[in-house]
Design a protein around this motif. Structure first.
Motif, PDB file in Angstrom:
ATOM      1  N   LYS A   1      23.495  34.191 -67.578  1.00 12.37           N
ATOM      2  CA  LYS A   1      22.951  33.218 -68.509  1.00 12.37           C
ATOM      3  C   LYS A   1      22.185  33.971 -69.588  1.00 12.37           C
ATOM      4  O   LYS A   1      22.007  35.191 -69.513  1.00 12.37           O
ATOM      5  N   GLU A   2      21.718  33.221 -70.595  1.00  9.84           N
ATOM      6  CA  GLU A   2      21.088  33.879 -71.730  1.00  9.84           C
ATOM      7  C   GLU A   2      19.931  34.788 -71.316  1.00  9.84           C
ATOM      8  O   GLU A   2      19.820  35.927 -71.788  1.00  9.84           O
ATOM      9  N   HIS A   3      19.080  34.316 -70.396  1.00  6.84           N
ATOM     10  CA  HIS A   3      17.931  35.140 -69.992  1.00  6.84           C
ATOM     11  C   HIS A   3      18.368  36.382 -69.216  1.00  6.84           C
ATOM     12  O   HIS A   3      17.687  37.403 -69.256  1.00  6.84           O
ATOM     13  N   ASP A   4      19.517  36.293 -68.523  1.00  8.42           N
ATOM     14  CA  ASP A   4      20.033  37.474 -67.817  1.00  8.42           C
ATOM     15  C   ASP A   4      20.485  38.540 -68.811  1.00  8.42           C
ATOM     16  O   ASP A   4      20.241  39.733 -68.614  1.00  8.42           O
ATOM     17  N   TYR A   5      21.131  38.106 -69.885  1.00 11.84           N
ATOM     18  CA  TYR A   5      21.550  39.052 -70.911  1.00 11.84           C
ATOM     19  C   TYR A   5      20.344  39.634 -71.650  1.00 11.84           C
ATOM     20  O   TYR A   5      20.360  40.806 -72.035  1.00 11.84           O
ATOM     21  N   ARG A   6      19.317  38.820 -71.850  1.00  5.13           N
ATOM     22  CA  ARG A   6      18.117  39.346 -72.516  1.00  5.13           C
ATOM     23  C   ARG A   6      17.496  40.483 -71.704  1.00  5.13           C
ATOM     24  O   ARG A   6      17.049  41.490 -72.270  1.00  5.13           O
ATOM     25  N   ARG A   7      17.469  40.314 -70.380  1.00  5.17           N
ATOM     26  CA  ARG A   7      16.945  41.379 -69.529  1.00  5.17           C
ATOM     27  C   ARG A   7      17.808  42.632 -69.624  1.00  5.17           C
ATOM     28  O   ARG A   7      17.295  43.753 -69.636  1.00  5.17           O
ATOM     29  N   LEU A   8      19.123  42.433 -69.683  1.00  2.00           N
ATOM     30  CA  LEU A   8      20.033  43.570 -69.819  1.00  2.00           C
ATOM     31  C   LEU A   8      19.784  44.312 -71.130  1.00  2.00           C
ATOM     32  O   LEU A   8      19.703  45.549 -71.152  1.00  2.00           O
ATOM     33  N   LEU A   9      19.662  43.578 -72.218  1.00  6.75           N
ATOM     34  CA  LEU A   9      19.438  44.216 -73.510  1.00  6.75           C
ATOM     35  C   LEU A   9      18.099  44.951 -73.547  1.00  6.75           C
ATOM     36  O   LEU A   9      17.988  46.008 -74.194  1.00  6.75           O
TER      37      LEU A   9
ATOM     38  N   LYS B   1      35.301  47.864 -55.926  1.00  9.27           N
ATOM     39  CA  LYS B   1      36.408  47.697 -56.860  1.00  9.27           C
ATOM     40  C   LYS B   1      36.320  48.699 -58.012  1.00  9.27           C
ATOM     41  O   LYS B   1      37.341  49.243 -58.455  1.00  9.27           O
ATOM     42  N   LEU B   2      35.101  48.932 -58.488  1.00 11.17           N
ATOM     43  CA  LEU B   2      34.936  49.895 -59.572  1.00 11.17           C
ATOM     44  C   LEU B   2      35.355  51.295 -59.124  1.00 11.17           C
ATOM     45  O   LEU B   2      36.039  52.025 -59.851  1.00 11.17           O
ATOM     46  N   THR B   3      34.969  51.662 -57.902  1.00 12.04           N
ATOM     47  CA  THR B   3      35.343  52.983 -57.370  1.00 12.04           C
ATOM     48  C   THR B   3      36.852  53.101 -57.226  1.00 12.04           C
ATOM     49  O   THR B   3      37.460  54.099 -57.620  1.00 12.04           O
ATOM     50  N   LYS B   4      37.477  52.064 -56.657  1.00  7.88           N
ATOM     51  CA  LYS B   4      38.928  52.095 -56.468  1.00  7.88           C
ATOM     52  C   LYS B   4      39.680  52.114 -57.795  1.00  7.88           C
ATOM     53  O   LYS B   4      40.769  52.682 -57.891  1.00  7.88           O
ATOM     54  N   SER B   5      39.104  51.484 -58.804  1.00 10.17           N
ATOM     55  CA  SER B   5      39.782  51.402 -60.103  1.00 10.17           C
ATOM     56  C   SER B   5      39.806  52.747 -60.826  1.00 10.17           C
ATOM     57  O   SER B   5      40.692  53.010 -61.643  1.00 10.17           O
ATOM     58  N   GLY B   6      38.805  53.577 -60.543  1.00 15.21           N
ATOM     59  CA  GLY B   6      38.698  54.850 -61.256  1.00 15.21           C
ATOM     60  C   GLY B   6      38.182  54.716 -62.678  1.00 15.21           C
ATOM     61  O   GLY B   6      38.227  55.673 -63.463  1.00 15.21           O
ATOM     62  N   LEU B   7      37.647  53.532 -63.035  1.00 12.40           N
ATOM     63  CA  LEU B   7      37.216  53.288 -64.415  1.00 12.40           C
ATOM     64  C   LEU B   7      35.748  53.620 -64.663  1.00 12.40           C
ATOM     65  O   LEU B   7      35.294  53.586 -65.811  1.00 12.40           O
ATOM     66  N   GLY B   8      35.017  53.937 -63.607  1.00  7.37           N
ATOM     67  CA  GLY B   8      33.581  54.159 -63.743  1.00  7.37           C
ATOM     68  C   GLY B   8      33.213  55.231 -64.749  1.00  7.37           C
ATOM     69  O   GLY B   8      32.154  55.166 -65.381  1.00  7.37           O
ATOM     70  N   LYS B   9      34.088  56.211 -64.927  1.00  4.41           N
ATOM     71  CA  LYS B   9      33.795  57.347 -65.828  1.00  4.41           C
ATOM     72  C   LYS B   9      33.678  56.933 -67.286  1.00  4.41           C
ATOM     73  O   LYS B   9      33.125  57.680 -68.113  1.00  4.41           O
ATOM     74  N   TYR B  10      34.163  55.743 -67.626  1.00  6.54           N
ATOM     75  CA  TYR B  10      34.120  55.304 -69.015  1.00  6.54           C
ATOM     76  C   TYR B  10      32.822  54.573 -69.382  1.00  6.54           C
ATOM     77  O   TYR B  10      32.582  54.305 -70.561  1.00  6.54           O
ATOM     78  N   PHE B  11      32.005  54.261 -68.382  1.00  4.76           N
ATOM     79  CA  PHE B  11      30.837  53.417 -68.633  1.00  4.76           C
ATOM     80  C   PHE B  11      29.523  54.191 -68.629  1.00  4.76           C
ATOM     81  O   PHE B  11      29.226  54.946 -67.701  1.00  4.76           O
ATOM     82  N   HIS B  12      28.742  53.952 -69.657  1.00  5.24           N
ATOM     83  CA  HIS B  12      27.414  54.539 -69.810  1.00  5.24           C
ATOM     84  C   HIS B  12      26.427  53.911 -68.817  1.00  5.24           C
ATOM     85  O   HIS B  12      25.490  54.564 -68.363  1.00  5.24           O
ATOM     86  N   HIS B  13      26.654  52.633 -68.479  1.00  2.00           N
ATOM     87  CA  HIS B  13      25.735  51.898 -67.608  1.00  2.00           C
ATOM     88  C   HIS B  13      26.523  50.838 -66.838  1.00  2.00           C
ATOM     89  O   HIS B  13      27.447  50.227 -67.389  1.00  2.00           O
ATOM     90  N   ILE B  14      26.164  50.620 -65.583  1.00  2.00           N
ATOM     91  CA  ILE B  14      26.798  49.596 -64.736  1.00  2.00           C
ATOM     92  C   ILE B  14      25.745  48.536 -64.400  1.00  2.00           C
ATOM     93  O   ILE B  14      24.665  48.862 -63.897  1.00  2.00           O
ATOM     94  N   GLU B  15      26.045  47.283 -64.688  1.00  2.00           N
ATOM     95  CA  GLU B  15      25.116  46.193 -64.393  1.00  2.00           C
ATOM     96  C   GLU B  15      25.840  45.124 -63.572  1.00  2.00           C
ATOM     97  O   GLU B  15      26.750  44.450 -64.078  1.00  2.00           O
ATOM     98  N   ILE B  16      25.454  44.982 -62.296  1.00  2.00           N
ATOM     99  CA  ILE B  16      25.999  43.918 -61.445  1.00  2.00           C
ATOM    100  C   ILE B  16      24.971  42.792 -61.458  1.00  2.00           C
ATOM    101  O   ILE B  16      23.882  42.913 -60.895  1.00  2.00           O
ATOM    102  N   MET B  17      25.297  41.696 -62.097  1.00  2.20           N
ATOM    103  CA  MET B  17      24.347  40.615 -62.342  1.00  2.20           C
ATOM    104  C   MET B  17      24.534  39.489 -61.328  1.00  2.20           C
ATOM    105  O   MET B  17      25.659  39.173 -60.937  1.00  2.20           O
ATOM    106  N   SER B  18      23.438  38.879 -60.906  1.00  2.01           N
ATOM    107  CA  SER B  18      23.535  37.737 -59.997  1.00  2.01           C
ATOM    108  C   SER B  18      23.957  36.482 -60.745  1.00  2.01           C
ATOM    109  O   SER B  18      24.534  35.554 -60.171  1.00  2.01           O
ATOM    110  N   GLU B  19      23.696  36.451 -62.039  1.00  3.04           N
ATOM    111  CA  GLU B  19      24.087  35.325 -62.890  1.00  3.04           C
ATOM    112  C   GLU B  19      24.248  35.846 -64.309  1.00  3.04           C
ATOM    113  O   GLU B  19      23.765  36.936 -64.649  1.00  3.04           O
TER     114      GLU B  19
END
Length: 228
Positions: A152-160, A132-150
């Protein structure tokens, strides 16, 4: 606010998604209307999805497997092979849906990407989200792509931690109070909620949110008022 990262959810924040699932559910209910009324079919399907969430995660493939399992359970294993094939095809049709962006998304991303580092932080099936990201053509605007399985707070902590920033330097924007707002507020970040007209039952939050770092907007273009 002086964020180092502004993160966006994808489904129903950047492009339409849940409405496609609802259309497929209607086909599923019509296929099994001889067994149960629609409200009972909806209840059984949702129950199966919740039971399978830890095993399958989110996305179209998980949804398709849950439809098949529900159909077998509802029919007491008597459903025809031809009908199982129809359900599989419903899933394939979902996987081939066009990516229809929500109004003004690209102009907002274009505006913000010139001033801030943008991140895509979404959950779901890895392959489908990248499609979907490829088809949208929006990928060029993002510094980082994170596809998360969930989400929750601990998932965001890992991202940060991967982004090497503190919670107060992070802003999350999305349509789900449960996944995009509450966990981010809990860890000390800022969250913007942009409601979508259809919300999956699993993402419902039945309470008012009052927090100094929470903002509710009507549409994505309202973000410019905060970051311009």
């Amino acid at each position: 606010m002086n964020p180092k990262i502004i993160a966006f959810d994808a489904d129903d924040t950047l492009w339409h998604n849940e409405s496609y699932f609802r259309e497929t559910e209607k086909k599923f209910y019509a296929l099994l209307e001889g067994y149960l009324p629609e409200h009972s079919l909806a209840k059984e399907l949702f129950k199966t999805e919740m039971q399978n969430l830890d095993l399958y995660g989110y996305g179209i493939k998980a949804f398709t497997l849950s439809m098949i399992e529900s159909a077998m359970e509802i029919s007491d294993q008597t459903i025809k092979v031809e009908d199982i094939e129809k359900i599989i095809n419903y899933g394939k049709e979902l996987l081939q849906m066009p990516v229809e962006m929500i109004d003004d998304v690209e102009s907002v991303l274009q505006n913000l990407s010139g001033q801030y580092k943008l991140v895509l932080a979404t959950k779901g099936d890895l392959l489908d989200q990248h499609r979907k990201l490829t088809k949208s053509g929006l990928g060029k605007y993002f510094h980082h792509i994170e596809i998360m399985s969930e989400k929750k707070e601990h998932d965001y902590r890992r991202l940060l931690k991967r982004l090497e920033i503190q919670p107060e330097e992070f802003v999350m924007i999305g349509n789900s109070l449960k996944s995009d707002v509450l966990p981010v507020l809990e860890l000390g970040g800022t969250a913007f909620h942009i409601p979508y007209h259809v919300t999956w039952a699993h993402e419902h939050v039945d309470r008012e949110i009052e927090h100094e770092h929470f903002h509710s907007l009507e549409k994505i273009t309202d973000l410019i008022n905060f970051f311009d």
